[in-house]
Design a protein around this motif. Structure first.
Motif, PDB file in Angstrom:
ATOM      1  N   PRO A 212     -14.403 -58.804   3.461  1.00 24.51           N
ATOM      2  CA  PRO A 212     -15.544 -59.869   2.924  1.00 24.51           C
ATOM      3  C   PRO A 212     -16.254 -59.316   1.986  1.00 24.51           C
ATOM      4  N   CYS A 213     -17.003 -60.158   1.134  1.00 24.94           N
ATOM      5  CA  CYS A 213     -17.846 -59.934   0.171  1.00 24.94           C
ATOM      6  C   CYS A 213     -19.220 -60.083   0.683  1.00 24.94           C
ATOM      7  N   VAL A 214     -19.890 -58.926   0.693  1.00 18.40           N
ATOM      8  CA  VAL A 214     -21.388 -58.926   1.428  1.00 18.40           C
ATOM      9  C   VAL A 214     -22.244 -58.482   0.179  1.00 18.40           C
ATOM     10  N   THR A 215     -23.462 -58.899   0.575  1.00 17.97           N
ATOM     11  CA  THR A 215     -24.543 -57.987  -0.254  1.00 17.97           C
ATOM     12  C   THR A 215     -25.624 -57.812   0.734  1.00 17.97           C
ATOM     13  N   ASN A 216     -26.055 -56.567   0.723  1.00 14.36           N
ATOM     14  CA  ASN A 216     -27.141 -56.074   1.624  1.00 14.36           C
ATOM     15  C   ASN A 216     -28.252 -56.193   0.971  1.00 14.36           C
ATOM     16  N   LEU A 217     -29.390 -57.034   1.631  1.00 12.69           N
ATOM     17  CA  LEU A 217     -30.819 -56.985   1.098  1.00 12.69           C
ATOM     18  C   LEU A 217     -31.693 -56.397   2.179  1.00 12.69           C
ATOM     19  N   LYS A 218     -32.993 -55.960   1.753  1.00  8.87           N
ATOM     20  CA  LYS A 218     -33.891 -55.642   2.843  1.00  8.87           C
ATOM     21  C   LYS A 218     -35.047 -56.313   2.547  1.00  8.87           C
ATOM     22  N   ALA A 219     -35.262 -57.279   3.818  1.00 11.66           N
ATOM     23  CA  ALA A 219     -36.512 -57.814   3.888  1.00 11.66           C
ATOM     24  C   ALA A 219     -37.815 -57.242   4.211  1.00 11.66           C
ATOM     25  N   VAL A 220     -38.845 -56.949   3.270  1.00 13.55           N
ATOM     26  CA  VAL A 220     -40.041 -56.046   3.612  1.00 13.55           C
ATOM     27  C   VAL A 220     -41.383 -56.987   3.560  1.00 13.55           C
ATOM     28  N   ILE A 221     -41.987 -56.652   4.524  1.00 13.86           N
ATOM     29  CA  ILE A 221     -43.305 -57.371   5.119  1.00 13.86           C
ATOM     30  C   ILE A 221     -44.246 -56.209   5.077  1.00 13.86           C
ATOM     31  N   GLU A 222     -45.590 -56.533   4.802  1.00 10.91           N
ATOM     32  CA  GLU A 222     -46.565 -55.587   5.024  1.00 10.91           C
ATOM     33  C   GLU A 222     -47.815 -55.923   5.925  1.00 10.91           C
ATOM     34  N   ASN A 223     -48.569 -55.043   6.240  1.00 10.06           N
ATOM     35  CA  ASN A 223     -49.541 -55.375   7.198  1.00 10.06           C
ATOM     36  C   ASN A 223     -49.157 -55.912   8.562  1.00 10.06           C
ATOM     37  N   PRO A 224     -48.618 -55.210   9.352  1.00  8.86           N
ATOM     38  CA  PRO A 224     -47.954 -53.686   9.271  1.00  8.86           C
ATOM     39  C   PRO A 224     -46.732 -53.744   8.402  1.00  8.86           C
ATOM     40  N   LEU A 225     -46.277 -52.576   7.975  1.00  6.94           N
ATOM     41  CA  LEU A 225     -45.267 -52.529   7.323  1.00  6.94           C
ATOM     42  C   LEU A 225     -43.642 -52.587   8.188  1.00  6.94           C
ATOM     43  N   GLU A 226     -43.009 -53.411   7.806  1.00  3.49           N
ATOM     44  CA  GLU A 226     -41.725 -53.775   8.500  1.00  3.49           C
ATOM     45  C   GLU A 226     -40.666 -53.936   7.678  1.00  3.49           C
ATOM     46  N   MET A 227     -39.300 -53.474   7.818  1.00  2.00           N
ATOM     47  CA  MET A 227     -38.291 -53.727   7.116  1.00  2.00           C
ATOM     48  C   MET A 227     -37.025 -54.144   7.858  1.00  2.00           C
TER      49      MET A 227
END
Length: 797
Positions: free
Chosen positions: A104-119
């Motif tokens: 399959p054709c996939v693209t990987n993203l990273k969802a980043v949030i702060e306070n506190p840091l999470e990914m």
């Protein structure tokens, strides 16, 4: 037809979205990973999914937590709405440009949030849309066939190519109805279905020289798309044998770092014709149109295949090459030899380190486990060459915690920080792959440690001991204290104050401290004779929040100065002057004690050590003065020619650097022995009357007794009491006086020894430490069994 296509697409999107939600729900307890699906060619602004909702984030805090998505590619295909957390298409997505034939054709993203840091990992699958029709390399194709070709002869055609995948890719071929040829297809690797024309009946050039065929390629999309090629079959009666490859398929493996000119293999085709009809030329044909641009060179005469330019495993792993082998006949006959070149990976890509988020200022009281940075790592190699291990130096209080997918790390603290030890860290992150040889890359993160008020001020000494001369000038500084704080900035700014909380007399009445410098000033002049030692507490407080403080004890010893002149204790006349009269019999011998001058000095040591000297005397041969005791004695016996009255002026001075003195005058009257006895009786009677009040009261009670009898009794008692071994003792004013002007008592306080020096008191009296007696500091010689011992021979005068 268009409405059906749109409905089917949205139905496909809805099914994919529901499937993504099921996957997210299933993985929620296992890994923070979300998967969405979206059709290619979706317009910008199309909603993909709600990232905030699927991650369980509070929509009210999204703006403060800075929700964003980070793509591993150079194109930002997607973006997230920071207000509601919806993932949107940022630009038009073309699946064919993004993934080619990869399924399959996939693209990987990273969802980043702060306070506190999470990914969190977000996977978006790009679903294919049937937006490409099958296409042949050429619109027209000429096929030369010998009239001698037998029925069943197979003629391979150039197949069509469809950029779509799955059902939307090429599915079938169709040949227009004709009596000479029929169509067969075969599966061939990456090319999929390859068309073959099969001769159904013999050809007759004299009857028909050319045949026109229409070959149609159709995909499986709904609606289906197709492409056509016009085939012209030229019937020739010359060169009736086509070249034949010695292998059905050539296969070779080459490393991606093979240099240009590397020999791969030799393609060998044979033709049974003679002459030019049997001489073969080789050429590489492209799938789409004309000559190929593949990174290989083919010798047209020998058929040797070599590397033309650098290969890259990360770009393409398999090359399927069509080599056209054609003879040189007038009507050239040809065949296709199929070559498969597999590119083998070489560890030629260093790992790439990407700092996606960083907190570069960490307070020193941050607990272990505090996230400092989020680090992403990629390696374009495959297999073990693409497996990466990250590390930081072991002596640092930091460590890397890998994410579940192994593609990112969290840089966290593993120990307590101390700004006073290290105020800044340069953290080198090293990423190494597992290939041979190993390739690595590094990235340095600078982290500043913020100061926290965790150190109290420390005094340079504890306790402080100061010695101050008495008679100091009021208002001047007498000593100072100093404290240092290991913190920085305002946390290290120290102010000083006197401790007011301790019970007892406060020192603020006569001391003042400079709160900035720690200099202590005396508000009044010290007097050793009044105050010999005192102690107090100084508090040092920093300016941090909350502030920290420490205190220290200051012991102050007042040093004596020669500021007290000697005081004459005896003789003292009734009007208070230092003057007295002594009567002695004329018949005393040499050495007779006339009297003793007593003096007292409130100072101690040499300042209180008194010396006596005769300043004025009528006859130097008659009287002598002991310079240490002040005793006046006769130097010889009196003669008839000696005068009856003598005046002696005695100078009493101390031993200070600037000596102070006093004078006493003694008038010595020489009397006949009877007069001396009478004077002695009167003196003895007065003394005994003061000491024996009982006798006095008894005398009053017995008033009826005759006065003569009472006088006789008193005379007898006085004569009895006045008998001594030294006849001159009757002339001493105090019967209890032993002739010593000064005394001393030694005592210990802490690790110092002191000597109290003062006038001799009456029998039974004592001077105790802490009184106003004079104090002399002695060298430190410890006595194991006693704290205060009298000093033998303690008289200094």
């Amino acid at each position: 037809m268009a409405v059906t296509d749109i409905t089917g697409q949205w139905l496909h999107v809805w099914i994919s979205f529901c499937l993504a939600l099921l996957i997210v729900t299933h993985l929620e307890g296992i890994s923070a990973q979300i998967r969405y699906s979206i059709l290619e060619e979706s317009k910008s602004g199309t909603a993909v999914g709600n990232v905030a909702k699927d991650l369980g984030l509070d929509l009210g805090s999204l703006a403060d937590r800075n929700l964003r998505v980070v793509s591993g590619t150079k194109q930002d295909l997607f973006k997230v709405n920071p207000r509601d957390g919806v993932l949107l298409v940022n630009q038009k997505v073309d699946r064919e440009d993004l993934c080619g034939n990869t399924v399959p054709c996939v693209t990987n993203l990273k969802a980043v949030i702060e306070n506190p840091l999470e990914m969190h990992q977000v996977i978006v699958e790009i679903l294919d849309v049937n937006d490409n029709a099958p296409k042949f390399p050429e619109e027209n194709y000429t096929l030369e066939v010998l009239e001698s070709a037998i029925v069943g002869s197979r003629f391979q055609m150039e197949g069509a190519h469809d950029l779509d995948v799955g059902l939307n890719s090429l599915q079938s071929y169709k040949l227009n109805h004709n009596p000479y040829f029929r169509l067969e297809t075969e599966e061939f690797g990456e090319d999929g279905k390859v068309p073959f024309l099969i001769l159904q009946r013999p050809l007759d050039r004299e009857h028909t020289t050319q045949h026109w065929l229409l070959l149609t390629a159709a995909d499986g999309g709904k609606p289906s798309k197709s492409g056509t090629i016009n085939i012209t079959v030229v019937v020739s009666d010359v060169n009736d044998n086509s070249p034949v490859c010695d292998r059905q398929k050539y296969t070779i493996t080459v490393k991606e770092n093979a240099p240009a000119g590397t020999f791969l293999l030799t393609i060998n085709a044979s033709d049974s014709d003679d002459g030019m009809n049997g001489e073969i030329e080789y050429s590489i044909r492209s799938k789409l149109r004309g000559l190929s641009s593949e990174p290989f060179d083919l010798n047209s005469r020998s058929g040797k295949l070599t590397v033309k330019e650098g290969l890259d495993f990360e770009e393409k792993q398999i090359y399927e090459i069509k080599v056209l082998a054609a003879d040189k006949g007038v009507v050239s006959l040809s065949t296709h030899c199929n070559v498969v070149v597999r590119v083998e990976d070489v560890n030629d890509n260093q790992p790439e380190i990407d700092i996606t988020s960083l907190s570069s200022r960490i307070p020193e009281d941050a607990p272990p486990g505090t996230v400092v940075a989020l680090v992403g790592v990629t390696d374009h190699d495959s297999g073990v060459n693409g497996q990466v291990v990250c590390s930081v130096p072991g002596h640092l209080p930091f460590d890397l915690k890998p994410s579940p997918d192994g593609q990112s790390y969290s840089l966290v603290t593993i120990d307590n920080l101390d700004k006073e030890t290290i105020h800044m860290y340069n953290i080198t992150i090293t990423a190494k792959d597992l290939g041979t040889p190993t390739l690595s890359s590094t990235k340095v993160i600078k982290v500043d440690v913020l100061d926290v008020n965790d150190n109290s001020p420390l005094f340079t000494e504890s306790p402080y001991t100061f010695y101050v001369l008495e008679n100091n000038k009021p208002g001047t500084s007498v000593f100072s204290v100093s404290a240092a704080d290991a913190d920085s900035d305002e946390n290290a700014a120290v102010t000083y104050s006197l401790d007011h909380k301790r019970p007892g007399p406060t020192v603020t009445s006569f001391l003042n401290i400079n709160e900035v410098s720690g200099t202590i000033s005396a508000l009044k002049s010290f007097d050793f004779e009044t105050l010999k030692t005192f102690h107090f507490q100084v508090v040092a407080t920093d300016s941090g929040t909350p502030s920290l403080s420490s205190n220290v004890t200051v012991n102050v010893f007042i040093l004596d100065q020669n500021d007290n002149a000697p005081v004459i204790l005896y003789p003292v006349s009734s009007n208070g002057s230092a003057e007295g009269v002594e009567e002695i019999p004329r018949n005393v011998n040499a050495g007779h004690l006339v009297t003793k001058v007593r003096a007292y000095d409130a100072d101690i040591g040499y300042n209180g050590w008194l010396l006596f000297s005769l300043q004025e005397v009528t006859d130097h041969t008659l009287f002598g003065l002991d310079r240490y005791t002040g005793q006046i004695r006769t130097l010889r016996s009196f003669t008839e020619t000696d005068e009856a009255e003598h005046k002696l002026v005695i100078l009493v001075k101390d031993n200070g650097n600037v000596s102070l003195s006093a004078t006493a005058t003694v008038i010595v009257k020489v009397v006949e022995p009877k007069e001396a006895f009478a004077a002695a009786d009167v003196t003895s009677e007065a003394n005994n009357q003061g000491e024996n009040n009982v006798v006095f009261y008894l005398t009053i009670t017995l008033g009826s007794v005759s006065v003569l009898f009472l006088v006789s009794i008193i005379v007898l008692i006085a004569m009895q009491c006045s008998k001594t071994t030294d006849y001159s003792s009757k002339y001493l004013q105090d019967a209890n006086y032993d002739g010593t002007l000064c005394h001393s008592i030694q005592y210990r306080s802490g690790d110092k020894r002191y000597m109290l020096v003062g006038p001799r008191m009456s029998i039974g009296s004592t001077i105790v430490p802490g009184s106003h007696a004079n104090t002399l500091v002695l060298p430190n010689r410890r006595r194991a069994s006693e704290e205060a011992l009298p000093i033998s021979g303690s008289s200094l005068m």
